[in-house]
Design a protein around this motif. Structure first.
Motif, mmCIF file in Angstrom:
data_model
loop_
_atom_site.group_PDB
_atom_site.id
_atom_site.type_symbol
_atom_site.label_atom_id
_atom_site.label_comp_id
_atom_site.label_asym_id
_atom_site.label_seq_id
_atom_site.Cartn_x
_atom_site.Cartn_y
_atom_site.Cartn_z
ATOM 1 N N SER A 24 0.838 -1.210 0.000
ATOM 2 C CA SER A 24 0.000 0.000 0.000
ATOM 3 C C SER A 24 0.866 1.251 0.000
ATOM 4 O O SER A 24 0.517 2.260 -0.607
ATOM 5 C CB SER A 24 -0.888 0.072 1.244
ATOM 6 N N GLY A 25 2.015 1.169 0.675
ATOM 7 C CA GLY A 25 2.891 2.345 0.764
ATOM 8 C C GLY A 25 3.699 2.572 -0.492
ATOM 9 O O GLY A 25 4.390 3.587 -0.622
ATOM 10 N N ALA A 26 3.643 1.643 -1.434
ATOM 11 C CA ALA A 26 4.541 1.740 -2.594
ATOM 12 C C ALA A 26 3.987 2.591 -3.727
ATOM 13 O O ALA A 26 4.691 2.873 -4.690
ATOM 14 C CB ALA A 26 4.854 0.343 -3.111
ATOM 15 N N HIS A 27 2.732 3.019 -3.643
ATOM 16 C CA HIS A 27 2.140 3.881 -4.671
ATOM 17 C C HIS A 27 2.259 3.307 -6.074
ATOM 18 O O HIS A 27 2.650 3.988 -7.013
ATOM 19 C CB HIS A 27 2.777 5.281 -4.662
ATOM 20 N N GLY A 28 1.954 2.067 -6.231
ATOM 21 C CA GLY A 28 1.955 1.480 -7.570
ATOM 22 C C GLY A 28 0.999 0.315 -7.540
ATOM 23 O O GLY A 28 0.654 -0.189 -6.475
ATOM 24 N N GLU A 29 0.592 -0.129 -8.733
ATOM 25 C CA GLU A 29 -0.313 -1.270 -8.780
ATOM 26 C C GLU A 29 0.410 -2.529 -8.295
ATOM 27 O O GLU A 29 -0.194 -3.439 -7.740
ATOM 28 C CB GLU A 29 -0.760 -1.441 -10.233
ATOM 29 N N ALA A 30 1.737 -2.550 -8.528
ATOM 30 C CA ALA A 30 2.519 -3.739 -8.170
ATOM 31 C C ALA A 30 3.931 -3.324 -7.781
ATOM 32 O O ALA A 30 4.400 -2.249 -8.152
ATOM 33 C CB ALA A 30 2.596 -4.684 -9.365
ATOM 34 N N VAL A 31 4.593 -4.200 -7.026
ATOM 35 C CA VAL A 31 6.030 -4.043 -6.751
ATOM 36 C C VAL A 31 6.729 -5.224 -7.407
ATOM 37 O O VAL A 31 6.262 -6.362 -7.308
ATOM 38 C CB VAL A 31 6.325 -4.036 -5.236
ATOM 39 N N LEU A 32 7.830 -4.927 -8.089
ATOM 40 C CA LEU A 32 8.598 -6.001 -8.701
ATOM 41 C C LEU A 32 9.888 -6.185 -7.905
ATOM 42 O O LEU A 32 10.676 -5.241 -7.765
ATOM 43 C CB LEU A 32 8.907 -5.650 -10.151
ATOM 44 N N MET A 33 10.047 -7.374 -7.337
ATOM 45 C CA MET A 33 11.232 -7.655 -6.510
ATOM 46 C C MET A 33 12.248 -8.425 -7.344
ATOM 47 O O MET A 33 11.902 -9.369 -8.048
ATOM 48 C CB MET A 33 10.809 -8.478 -5.285
ATOM 49 N N ARG A 34 13.514 -8.013 -7.242
ATOM 50 C CA ARG A 34 14.582 -8.719 -7.960
ATOM 51 C C ARG A 34 14.974 -9.975 -7.164
ATOM 52 O O ARG A 34 14.649 -10.098 -5.989
ATOM 53 C CB ARG A 34 15.814 -7.814 -8.112
ATOM 54 N N PRO A 35 15.753 -10.867 -7.769
ATOM 55 C CA PRO A 35 16.133 -12.087 -7.035
ATOM 56 C C PRO A 35 16.983 -11.804 -5.800
ATOM 57 O O PRO A 35 17.102 -12.656 -4.924
ATOM 58 C CB PRO A 35 16.941 -12.884 -8.071
ATOM 59 N N ASP A 36 17.594 -10.590 -5.730
ATOM 60 C CA ASP A 36 18.385 -10.278 -4.531
ATOM 61 C C ASP A 36 17.559 -9.488 -3.516
ATOM 62 O O ASP A 36 18.128 -8.882 -2.599
ATOM 63 C CB ASP A 36 19.671 -9.522 -4.900
ATOM 64 N N PHE A 37 16.248 -9.514 -3.675
ATOM 65 C CA PHE A 37 15.291 -8.949 -2.710
ATOM 66 C C PHE A 37 15.225 -7.424 -2.722
ATOM 67 O O PHE A 37 14.609 -6.824 -1.847
ATOM 68 C CB PHE A 37 15.551 -9.479 -1.284
ATOM 69 N N TYR A 38 15.878 -6.788 -3.695
ATOM 70 C CA TYR A 38 15.706 -5.346 -3.871
ATOM 71 C C TYR A 38 14.469 -5.106 -4.722
ATOM 72 O O TYR A 38 14.187 -5.876 -5.645
ATOM 73 C CB TYR A 38 16.928 -4.730 -4.570
ATOM 74 N N ALA A 39 13.748 -4.013 -4.410
ATOM 75 C CA ALA A 39 12.607 -3.650 -5.245
ATOM 76 C C ALA A 39 13.142 -3.030 -6.529
ATOM 77 O O ALA A 39 13.873 -2.034 -6.480
ATOM 78 C CB ALA A 39 11.710 -2.668 -4.506
ATOM 79 N N PHE A 40 12.783 -3.637 -7.668
ATOM 80 C CA PHE A 40 13.130 -3.028 -8.960
ATOM 81 C C PHE A 40 12.343 -1.731 -9.109
ATOM 82 O O PHE A 40 12.836 -0.740 -9.633
ATOM 83 C CB PHE A 40 12.785 -4.003 -10.091
ATOM 84 N N GLY A 41 11.098 -1.747 -8.624
ATOM 85 C CA GLY A 41 10.277 -0.543 -8.688
ATOM 86 C C GLY A 41 8.832 -0.872 -8.380
ATOM 87 O O GLY A 41 8.483 -2.027 -8.109
ATOM 88 N N ALA A 42 8.010 0.174 -8.391
ATOM 89 C CA ALA A 42 6.566 0.023 -8.175
ATOM 90 C C ALA A 42 5.874 0.860 -9.227
ATOM 91 O O ALA A 42 6.272 2.002 -9.472
ATOM 92 C CB ALA A 42 6.189 0.517 -6.781
ATOM 93 N N ASP A 43 4.847 0.294 -9.868
ATOM 94 C CA ASP A 43 4.191 1.041 -10.947
ATOM 95 C C ASP A 43 2.968 0.267 -11.409
ATOM 96 O O ASP A 43 2.623 -0.769 -10.832
ATOM 97 C CB ASP A 43 5.181 1.213 -12.117
ATOM 98 N N GLU A 44 2.381 0.742 -12.505
ATOM 99 C CA GLU A 44 1.313 -0.009 -13.163
ATOM 100 C C GLU A 44 1.953 -1.307 -13.684
ATOM 101 O O GLU A 44 3.093 -1.299 -14.165
ATOM 102 C CB GLU A 44 0.750 0.854 -14.298
ATOM 103 N N ILE A 45 1.232 -2.428 -13.593
ATOM 104 C CA ILE A 45 1.857 -3.742 -13.800
ATOM 105 C C ILE A 45 2.599 -3.861 -15.137
ATOM 106 O O ILE A 45 3.786 -4.178 -15.182
ATOM 107 C CB ILE A 45 0.802 -4.869 -13.682
ATOM 108 N N ASN A 46 1.906 -3.584 -16.232
ATOM 109 C CA ASN A 46 2.546 -3.832 -17.529
ATOM 110 C C ASN A 46 3.655 -2.826 -17.815
ATOM 111 O O ASN A 46 4.640 -3.144 -18.479
ATOM 112 C CB ASN A 46 1.487 -3.845 -18.637
ATOM 113 N N ASP A 47 3.494 -1.625 -17.255
ATOM 114 C CA ASP A 47 4.538 -0.615 -17.410
ATOM 115 C C ASP A 47 5.811 -1.059 -16.681
ATOM 116 O O ASP A 47 6.933 -0.920 -17.182
ATOM 117 C CB ASP A 47 4.013 0.706 -16.831
#
Ligand SMILES: Cc1cc2nc3c(=O)[nH]c(=O)nc-3n(C[C@H](O)[C@H](O)[C@H](O)COP(=O)(O)OP(=O)(O)OC[C@H]3O[C@@H](n4cnc5c(N)ncnc54)[C@H](O)[C@@H]3O)c2cc1C
Length: 525
Positions: free
Chosen positions: A481-504
């Motif tokens: 909820s705090g990420a301000h995006g439709e989804a969060v994409l996590m990399r294999p090293d557990f860092y967030a690649f980013g948060a945004d609209e899913i397909n974007d």
């Protein structure tokens, strides 16, 4: 991918904890891995005595989740005292911290290495050659020939030097070592007390200008004492059992109540290689960096290196992207590492004071801080974000570590990674099934990415669709909820690649990874 006649995909030089971990992570992806180690047996002495929650999460992802609780103990209290015994600083690592694992685990390094080695033995595609020293390296276009001390050669697509502070591989790479400017000699003594004793505090830095010293847990049944050498003391004269016992007597540790496992004088210093890749040669662990152990981050940094490098090598070996992805490995890790080194030096400057006046000023400042109610930083506050590298558009989660909490699927409950899996993971609130376009799905499939919908606490488990889990205590939902995006994409090293609209978000990932994809797939979004 063009087939080349090589003996293995990745040759790792050095079978310390970092080489062990990296070999597992790569073998787990199916790559042919060979490790050469000049020792004939695993190192029998402890160097590291604690690891943090991020390292625990990575060890668990390497297959040690079930063993980890037995491999160490919660570090419990960490206190800094002055020479009079006043408490200057105190923290208490959480048993279930930001990563779902203890914020700090005290452990006996030979036990951890034995567990890692046992894990390596489960892979038929991983060979470990003990008593084998790498003595020469020749890069020949699309592979590297590594010459061994008996004159034989091993050919590999990539070579990773996990060969410690005096790295042979680093010497072949023509990189410079950046000195971070801190150097003190300490006598390190590992002791087994004859009786089980509860130490309070369990970990203690005695910031006594007359003799700065450390007393810490080194895992169940093992204790570590470290004594700083004072100006004028000679490392060779002090590195004797007699001297070790003389100093241990300050803490009432004697041959009558304890066994001295080992003693060594170490130069606590900090340095890092300014480049971690040259052609097909790469560095990880102490081969790439060293730092004083005051923040317990030396091995942890190597563990992060292994995780960061392994997913990159996997994508490059699969031909999904070019080897340029390996250049940002060092960029990301050096950015992060410099913070770890700064922290270690900062702590060292607090601990290693031998000037009485400066020590008194330090005491006054730290005691005033405690009187004001200053609280120690939470571990997640010192897990610095990565500012440059493979990330999506800026969001407050981008480049930061994703927390881990307990989730439940239809048939099991546990930590997120063990229930859902690890790799690239797209997380959404609610069921993501309808939101991923076919083109995005193709990108996710090429990366073996996982897509998971997080449902609110209390959702009946028998109503769960595949690909959804229940957030047991609300941690994952609060994070998303705090990420301000439709989804969060996590990399294999557990860092967030980013948060945004899913397909974007998925399109950004394909672009940042420079994935080799069909034109129409690249136009998603
Ligand atoms: C006193 C002390 C306390 C510490 N405490 C902590 C702590 O609490 N927490 C923490 O995270 N870190 C700590 N560290 C740091 C940690 O111990 C190291 O960062 C970690 O052990 C490094 O692991 P590595 O696998 O990179 O290298 P190493 O363990 O040094 O392994 C390198 C291996 O490469 C092999 N090798 C070298 N050259 C060749 C060659 N040419 N061919 C084949 N094999 C080769 C060596 O034999 C060796 O086995 C501490 C260090 C010290 C000294």
């Amino acid at each position: 991918m063009k087939e080349i006649d090589v003996d293995c995909d990745v040759l790792i030089v050095g079978f310390g904890p970092v080489g062990q971990l990296l070999s597992i992570l790569l073998a787990d992806k199916g790559w042919r891995v060979v490790v050469v180690e000049r020792r004939t047996e695993p190192h029998a002495i402890a160097r590291a005595v604690s690891f943090d929650g991020e390292a625990a999460r990575i060890f668990a992802a390497a297959g040690l989740a079930d063993e980890l609780p037995e491999l160490g103990e919660l570090s419990r209290e960490i206190e800094f005292h002055n020479g009079r015994g006043d408490v200057l600083y105190r923290s208490e690592p959480a048993a279930e911290g930001y990563f779902g694992w203890p914020d700090s685990t005290s452990f006996y390094q030979p036990d951890l290495e034995a567990a890692l080695i046992a894990r390596t033995e489960q892979f038929p595609n991983l060979s470990v050659l003990l008593g084998t020293e790498a003595v020469g390296v020749e890069e020949t276009g699309e592979h590297v020939d590594v010459r061994l001390q008996d004159g034989s050669r091993i050919s590999a697509r990539w070579v990773v030097g996990c060969d410690g502070a005096r790295s042979f591989v680093r010497e072949q790479m023509d990189v410079s070592e950046q000195q971070a400017g801190f150097s003190f000699d300490w006598l390190v003594c590992d002791v087994v007390p004859h009786e089980i004793t509860e130490y309070r505090p369990n970990n203690l830095q005695i910031c006594d200008p007359k003799r700065p010293r450390t007393h810490a847990s080194a895992g169940r049944g093992h204790r570590r004492w470290e004594f700083m050498l004072l100006p004028g003391e000679s490392p060779s004269e002090m590195n004797t059992p007699d001297y070790a016992w003389k100093l241990l007597a300050m803490a009432d540790v004697t041959p009558e109540n304890a066994t001295l496992e080992r003693h060594s004088v170490y130069k606590f210093r900090s340095a890092f290689a300014d480049r971690w890749r040259a052609g097909r040669l790469l560095l990880a662990g102490d081969a790439a960096h060293v730092m004083p152990p005051f923040s317990g981050q030396g091995m942890c940094s190597g563990v992060r290196d292994a995780r960061n490098l392994s997913w990159r090598l996997d994508l490059v070996l699969r031909g999904l992207t070019s080897d340029a992805l390996l250049d940002s490995y060092g960029v990301e890790r050096i950015d992060h590492l410099q913070n770890s080194i700064e922290l270690a030096i900062k702590l060292g400057r607090v601990i290693c004071l031998t000037n009485e006046k400066l020590a008194a000023a330090r005491d006054a400042a730290m005691l005033a801080g405690r009187a004001r109610g200053d609280v120690p930083p939470r571990p997640e506050d010192i897990y610095w974000p990565i500012r440059k590298g493979v990330f999506g558009h800026a969001d407050q989660v981008t480049g930061r570590l994703v927390p881990q909490a307990r989730v439940a699927s239809a048939d099991r409950e546990g930590l997120f990674d063990q229930v859902v899996g690890t790799g690239f993971v797209l997380m959404t609130l609610g069921d993501p099934a309808q939101c991923v376009s076919p083109e995005s799905q193709e990108i996710l499939d090429s990366l073996d990415a996982l897509v998971v919908g997080i449902l609110p606490p209390g959702t009946p488990r028998d109503t769960l669709r595949p690909g959804t889990v229940v957030d047991v205590d609300g941690t994952c939902s609060a994070y998303l909820s705090g990420a301000h995006g439709e989804a969060v994409l996590m990399r294999p090293d557990f860092y967030a690649f980013g948060a945004d609209e899913i397909n974007d978000l998925i399109r950004q990932l394909a672009t940042e990874l420079n994935l080799v994809l069909r034109e129409d797939v690249l136009k998603v979004g």
